[in-house]
Design a protein around this motif. Structure first.
Motif: not given
Length: 250
Positions: A203-213
């Motif tokens: 995640s960044t200061e303004t955005e949530p994370n992303l989990i790719a597979f």
């Protein structure tokens, strides 16, 4: 001109009640047809082999053990990935290379939730058979296909489904507000996935994370299932990459 074996009046009768086909027997006999002496009726469920794809045995996709596949026996070894952070109340399932192309979304609670992958190992290698994000540790009562507002199950044929489209060999769970910098995808995501089942874009200061597979055998379309609890809440969301029969084979 064809000559009838009897006057036309003999072929006329009041409209019969539905199912009262016996009234036609005399007319058929006049045409030389003979009734069958035995009729065998079999009860067949209208659900068997009809309609869109159904979610069967989804739980088994994440149960360790041996499974049957088109390539022979294989081993399922579920692994925990990172925690997925949801901030907007909307989970998005998408190819990370095409996030702006109408991702498939599901309304879920905000928070951090575990992601589980189900790698399937065969003699030829390993692939991700399914991916799941769990919102409630409660048994699933029913499975629903994740649909967009313009999609209608009634338009699907036998075994068909609406699913997440994959064009980069990769799928991902993310908050619906998450964006990516396309120029960084190769270095930050696609290249690491050559040697790992899953990669997290933090995640960044303004955005949530992303989990790719990795997406099963690569590009294509895959069904997304919503698991609901007894009271209708979203307990989990699963992407089935259809590497083996969901009912466990044997």
């Amino acid at each position: 001109m064809r000559l009838l074996p009897a006057p036309v009046e003999d072929f006329l009768c009041p409209a019969p009640e539905f199912g009262d086909w016996q009234v036609f027997a005399s007319f058929l006999a006049q045409q030389g047809h003979e009734p069958a002496t035995t009729v065998v009726l079999s009860d067949v469920s209208v659900d068997e082999g009809a309609g869109p794809l159904r979610a069967t045995g989804i739980e088994q996709l994440f149960s360790p053990g041996v499974r049957d596949t088109p390539e022979g026996l294989a081993v399922v070894e579920p692994v925990d990935a990172s925690l997925l952070r949801i901030t907007s109340g909307q989970l998005a399932v998408s190819d990370p290379g095409w996030i702006g192309e109408a991702p498939r979304t599901v309304a879920v609670p905000p928070g951090e939730f575990p992601v589980t992958l189900s790698p399937l190992r065969t003699t030829r290698g390993a692939g991700v058979a399914a991916a799941r994000v769990t919102f409630l540790d409660i048994p699933t009562r029913e499975w629903q296909m994740a649909l967009r507002p313009d999609e209608d199950l009634g338009l699907l044929g036998e075994g068909q489904f609406y699913g997440v489209g994959v064009d980069t060999g990769t799928a991902a769970f993310m908050d619906a507000t998450r964006t990516v910098i396309e120029d960084q995808l190769d270095e930050d995501l696609f290249i690491p996935l050559d040697s790992h089942f899953t990669v997290e874009l933090p995640s960044t200061e303004t955005e949530p994370n992303l989990i790719a597979f990795r997406a099963g055998q690569g590009d294509g379309a895959y069904p997304v299932w919503i698991g609901r609890t007894d009271d209708g809440q979203v307990g989990c969301v699963v992407v089935d990459f259809q590497l083996h029969s969901a009912d466990g084979g044997e």
